[in-house]
Motif scaffolding. Structure first.
Motif, PDB file in Angstrom:
ATOM      1  N   VAL A  44      26.978 -46.881  12.828  1.00  0.00           N
ATOM      2  CA  VAL A  44      27.166 -45.669  13.624  1.00  0.00           C
ATOM      3  C   VAL A  44      28.575 -45.614  14.196  1.00  0.00           C
ATOM      4  CG1 VAL A  44      26.396 -44.429  15.689  1.00  0.00           C
ATOM      5  CG2 VAL A  44      24.713 -45.498  14.170  1.00  0.00           C
ATOM      6  N   ALA A  45      29.088 -46.745  14.646  1.00  0.00           N
ATOM      7  CA  ALA A  45      30.362 -46.774  15.364  1.00  0.00           C
ATOM      8  C   ALA A  45      31.526 -46.270  14.527  1.00  0.00           C
ATOM      9  CB  ALA A  45      30.653 -48.197  15.842  1.00  0.00           C
ATOM     10  N   ARG A  46      31.560 -46.600  13.246  1.00  0.00           N
ATOM     11  CA  ARG A  46      32.763 -46.292  12.458  1.00  0.00           C
ATOM     12  C   ARG A  46      32.965 -44.789  12.221  1.00  0.00           C
ATOM     13  NH1 ARG A  46      35.448 -50.760  11.472  1.00  0.00           N
ATOM     14  NH2 ARG A  46      34.285 -52.664  11.951  1.00  0.00           N
ATOM     15  N   PRO A  47      31.956 -44.040  11.771  1.00  0.00           N
ATOM     16  CA  PRO A  47      32.189 -42.591  11.674  1.00  0.00           C
ATOM     17  C   PRO A  47      32.382 -41.921  13.030  1.00  0.00           C
ATOM     18  CG  PRO A  47      29.895 -43.125  11.164  1.00  0.00           C
ATOM     19  CD  PRO A  47      30.648 -44.415  11.207  1.00  0.00           C
ATOM     20  N   VAL A  48      31.695 -42.422  14.054  1.00  0.00           N
ATOM     21  CA  VAL A  48      31.869 -41.857  15.392  1.00  0.00           C
ATOM     22  C   VAL A  48      33.290 -42.113  15.895  1.00  0.00           C
ATOM     23  CG1 VAL A  48      31.205 -42.149  17.818  1.00  0.00           C
ATOM     24  CG2 VAL A  48      29.447 -41.874  16.058  1.00  0.00           C
ATOM     25  N   ALA A  49      33.810 -43.319  15.669  1.00  0.00           N
ATOM     26  CA  ALA A  49      35.177 -43.640  16.098  1.00  0.00           C
ATOM     27  C   ALA A  49      36.190 -42.730  15.414  1.00  0.00           C
ATOM     28  CB  ALA A  49      35.489 -45.109  15.807  1.00  0.00           C
ATOM     29  N   ASP A  50      35.997 -42.488  14.123  1.00  0.00           N
ATOM     30  CA  ASP A  50      36.912 -41.589  13.400  1.00  0.00           C
ATOM     31  C   ASP A  50      36.891 -40.192  14.013  1.00  0.00           C
ATOM     32  OD1 ASP A  50      37.626 -43.607  11.692  1.00  0.00           O
ATOM     33  OD2 ASP A  50      36.268 -42.989  10.077  1.00  0.00           O
ATOM     34  N   ALA A  51      35.690 -39.701  14.325  1.00  0.00           N
ATOM     35  CA  ALA A  51      35.568 -38.363  14.905  1.00  0.00           C
ATOM     36  C   ALA A  51      36.149 -38.314  16.318  1.00  0.00           C
ATOM     37  CB  ALA A  51      34.103 -37.930  14.921  1.00  0.00           C
ATOM     38  N   LEU A  52      35.907 -39.354  17.115  1.00  0.00           N
ATOM     39  CA  LEU A  52      36.474 -39.400  18.460  1.00  0.00           C
ATOM     40  C   LEU A  52      37.998 -39.423  18.400  1.00  0.00           C
ATOM     41  CD1 LEU A  52      34.136 -41.977  20.290  1.00  0.00           C
ATOM     42  CD2 LEU A  52      34.147 -39.488  20.536  1.00  0.00           C
ATOM     43  N   SER A  53      38.543 -40.139  17.420  1.00  0.00           N
ATOM     44  CA  SER A  53      40.001 -40.173  17.257  1.00  0.00           C
ATOM     45  C   SER A  53      40.562 -38.780  17.028  1.00  0.00           C
ATOM     46  CB  SER A  53      40.380 -41.083  16.075  1.00  0.00           C
ATOM     47  OG  SER A  53      40.007 -42.420  16.304  1.00  0.00           O
ATOM     48  N   ARG A  54      39.872 -38.010  16.203  1.00  0.00           N
ATOM     49  CA  ARG A  54      40.332 -36.640  15.932  1.00  0.00           C
ATOM     50  C   ARG A  54      40.220 -35.761  17.175  1.00  0.00           C
ATOM     51  NH1 ARG A  54      37.464 -37.801  11.166  1.00  0.00           N
ATOM     52  NH2 ARG A  54      35.612 -36.662  11.853  1.00  0.00           N
ATOM     53  N   PHE A 121      23.420 -41.332  20.016  1.00  0.00           N
ATOM     54  CA  PHE A 121      23.669 -40.777  18.688  1.00  0.00           C
ATOM     55  C   PHE A 121      22.459 -40.880  17.763  1.00  0.00           C
ATOM     56  CE2 PHE A 121      28.020 -41.592  20.152  1.00  0.00           C
ATOM     57  CZ  PHE A 121      28.574 -40.340  19.908  1.00  0.00           C
ATOM     58  N   THR A 122      21.770 -42.006  17.768  1.00  0.00           N
ATOM     59  CA  THR A 122      20.616 -42.177  16.891  1.00  0.00           C
ATOM     60  C   THR A 122      19.465 -42.800  17.663  1.00  0.00           C
ATOM     61  OG1 THR A 122      21.286 -44.396  16.139  1.00  0.00           O
ATOM     62  CG2 THR A 122      22.101 -42.509  14.854  1.00  0.00           C
ATOM     63  N   ALA A 123      18.265 -42.670  17.131  1.00  0.00           N
ATOM     64  CA  ALA A 123      17.072 -43.314  17.711  1.00  0.00           C
ATOM     65  C   ALA A 123      16.070 -43.500  16.579  1.00  0.00           C
ATOM     66  CB  ALA A 123      16.476 -42.472  18.827  1.00  0.00           C
ATOM     67  N   ASP A 124      16.149 -44.650  15.927  1.00  0.00           N
ATOM     68  CA  ASP A 124      15.353 -44.901  14.730  1.00  0.00           C
ATOM     69  C   ASP A 124      14.253 -45.917  14.963  1.00  0.00           C
ATOM     70  OD1 ASP A 124      17.020 -43.266  13.110  1.00  0.00           O
ATOM     71  OD2 ASP A 124      18.478 -44.893  13.051  1.00  0.00           O
ATOM     72  N   PRO A 125      13.028 -45.609  14.583  1.00  0.00           N
ATOM     73  CA  PRO A 125      11.990 -46.639  14.597  1.00  0.00           C
ATOM     74  C   PRO A 125      12.369 -47.764  13.638  1.00  0.00           C
ATOM     75  CG  PRO A 125      11.035 -44.454  14.338  1.00  0.00           C
ATOM     76  CD  PRO A 125      12.510 -44.306  14.138  1.00  0.00           C
ATOM     77  N   THR A 126      12.092 -48.989  14.031  1.00  0.00           N
ATOM     78  CA  THR A 126      12.353 -50.101  13.128  1.00  0.00           C
ATOM     79  C   THR A 126      11.370 -50.083  11.968  1.00  0.00           C
ATOM     80  OG1 THR A 126      11.097 -51.442  14.690  1.00  0.00           O
ATOM     81  CG2 THR A 126      13.475 -51.685  14.726  1.00  0.00           C
ATOM     82  N   ASP A 277      29.943 -32.934  14.064  1.00  0.00           N
ATOM     83  CA  ASP A 277      30.820 -33.030  12.898  1.00  0.00           C
ATOM     84  C   ASP A 277      29.981 -33.273  11.636  1.00  0.00           C
ATOM     85  OD1 ASP A 277      32.554 -33.983  10.863  1.00  0.00           O
ATOM     86  OD2 ASP A 277      34.010 -34.628  12.363  1.00  0.00           O
ATOM     87  N   PRO A 278      30.046 -32.382  10.649  1.00  0.00           N
ATOM     88  CA  PRO A 278      29.233 -32.572   9.429  1.00  0.00           C
ATOM     89  C   PRO A 278      29.507 -33.899   8.739  1.00  0.00           C
ATOM     90  CG  PRO A 278      30.125 -30.348   9.511  1.00  0.00           C
ATOM     91  CD  PRO A 278      30.793 -31.116  10.618  1.00  0.00           C
ATOM     92  N   ALA A 279      30.750 -34.376   8.791  1.00  0.00           N
ATOM     93  CA  ALA A 279      31.066 -35.655   8.140  1.00  0.00           C
ATOM     94  C   ALA A 279      30.338 -36.808   8.823  1.00  0.00           C
ATOM     95  CB  ALA A 279      32.573 -35.894   8.166  1.00  0.00           C
ATOM     96  N   VAL A 280      30.287 -36.775  10.154  1.00  0.00           N
ATOM     97  CA  VAL A 280      29.570 -37.811  10.897  1.00  0.00           C
ATOM     98  C   VAL A 280      28.078 -37.736  10.589  1.00  0.00           C
ATOM     99  CG1 VAL A 280      28.935 -38.637  13.202  1.00  0.00           C
ATOM    100  CG2 VAL A 280      31.278 -37.917  12.742  1.00  0.00           C
ATOM    101  N   GLN A 281      27.536 -36.536  10.637  1.00  0.00           N
ATOM    102  CA  GLN A 281      26.112 -36.349  10.360  1.00  0.00           C
ATOM    103  C   GLN A 281      25.750 -36.851   8.973  1.00  0.00           C
ATOM    104  OE1 GLN A 281      25.327 -32.199  11.000  1.00  0.00           O
ATOM    105  NE2 GLN A 281      25.609 -32.306  13.206  1.00  0.00           N
ATOM    106  N   PRO A 290      19.250 -40.534  10.752  1.00  0.00           N
ATOM    107  CA  PRO A 290      19.560 -39.150  11.112  1.00  0.00           C
ATOM    108  C   PRO A 290      19.994 -39.051  12.566  1.00  0.00           C
ATOM    109  CG  PRO A 290      17.440 -39.297   9.992  1.00  0.00           C
ATOM    110  CD  PRO A 290      17.870 -40.697  10.299  1.00  0.00           C
ATOM    111  N   LEU A 291      20.914 -38.151  12.828  1.00  0.00           N
ATOM    112  CA  LEU A 291      21.421 -37.982  14.177  1.00  0.00           C
ATOM    113  C   LEU A 291      20.293 -37.579  15.129  1.00  0.00           C
ATOM    114  CD1 LEU A 291      24.456 -38.240  15.043  1.00  0.00           C
ATOM    115  CD2 LEU A 291      24.389 -35.771  15.365  1.00  0.00           C
TER     116      LEU A 291
END
Length: 321
Positions: A44-54, A121-126, A277-281, A290-291
């Motif tokens: 999750v962190a890597r696409p979010v970091a890219d979007a936050l940078s923008r 950002f996410t909440a996934d059942p294990t 951001d569609p790219a993050v999603q 899923p977000l």
């Protein structure tokens, strides 16, 4: 009443503080992931970091700082300068670890009030997964075998009291079976151990295992949710099988407590845009998560309720060295 020269100093200081906050960020931001690469938090962190940078017009650098089931990296952020330049991409284990420390008679490495929630950002059942070549094709097969051979099989996790340990212990209690717990330094190493045959099963967020499931290397048997999973719609829930245990491995952005409100508002706005951001999603959905975005107020209410459930779960597990 302040002496005149002190009053003048304070009056001069306020504009400087306001200017410092209004120019935030004016240098790179570090986003600490308290687990090794390849786990849910890192995914999750890597696409979010890219979007936050923008959005923030400043580099956001992801730093993996693993150890102590995530407590090392989380504690680092808890003690960081509250200026918005050190952030945390944490998981639901943030609510578990302080209670576990108290149970073990240790001073917690952090407390929940040392963090300011920014966004979920996410909440996934294990998901309960085994190797594809394992003899268990269904949850019923798995449970029947581990009950026949108590203590023979083992399962991996990201560390004691982490988000892969707690749900398995909840299932063990509900379904009445025994397995040996093998803790690793994060979800990524635990999955590698499962693929390599060092452990027999594990409970993991979908993002960490869905690629291996689709490649035919792992087999999902059940999940801890209350509705079908988007990434694995054919996998039954534990509740459907008669074991009403639920656990969500969520991921969220935090700042240290005391971060100026103006900085928090900028981070919230950037996180909101990152989530849209569609790219993050697409990146997060492709990874199997899923977000499930929540802004700070809604996330804080969710976090408080979840932390209460996790505290009780840790107490039921008891002392684990």
């Amino acid at each position: 009443m302040l002496p005149r020269r002190h009053a003048l100093f304070v009056a001069m200081l306020f504009p400087l503080v306001a200017l410092a906050q209004s120019t935030y960020p004016d240098k790179p931001i570090t986003l600490i992931v308290p687990f090794p690469p390849a786990g849910v938090a890192d995914t999750v962190a890597r696409p979010v970091a890219d979007a936050l940078s923008r959005e923030l017009k400043q580099t956001v650098v992801v730093e993996n700082r693993a150890g102590a089931g995530g407590a090392l990296g989380m504690g680092t952020v808890a003690r960081a300068q509250p200026d918005g330049y050190t952030l945390l991409l944490g998981l639901s284990s943030i609510s578990i670890l302080p209670e576990a420390d108290k149970l073990l008679g240790r001073k917690p490495q952090f407390t929940l009030d040392q963090f300011t929630p920014i966004a979920r950002f996410t909440a996934d059942p294990t998901v309960l997964v085994v190797r594809a070549e394992a003899p268990w094709r269904t949850l019923a097969d798995f449970l029947a075998d581990v009950r026949r051979k108590p203590g023979t099989y083992n399962y991996g996790s990201s560390g004691n009291y982490g988000t892969m340990h707690v749900p398995m212990e909840m299932l063990k209690a509900a379904a009445d079976f025994r397995m040996t717990h093998i803790p690793f330094t994060g979800a990524g190493p635990a999955v590698v151990a499962l693929l390599g045959g060092q452990v027999d099963a594990l409970a993991s967020g979908p993002a960490t295992v869905v690629q291996h499931i689709k490649a035919g290397r792992l087999r999902p048997l059940a999940h801890w949710g209350d509705r079908p999973l988007a990434a694995l719609p054919e996998v039954p829930s534990l509740t459907q099988a008669g074991y009403p245990v639920q656990f969500a491995q969520w991921s969220a952005l935090f700042a240290p407590a005391g971060t100026p409100d103006e900085v928090v508002q900028k981070l919230r706005a950037a996180a909101r845009k990152a989530a849209a951001d569609p790219a993050v999603q697409q990146t997060i959905a492709t990874a199997g998560s899923p977000l499930a975005y929540l802004d700070a107020p809604e996330f804080k209410a969710y976090w408080d309720a979840d932390a209460a459930v996790m505290t009780q779960a840790v107490k039921r597990i008891g002392r684990v060295e």
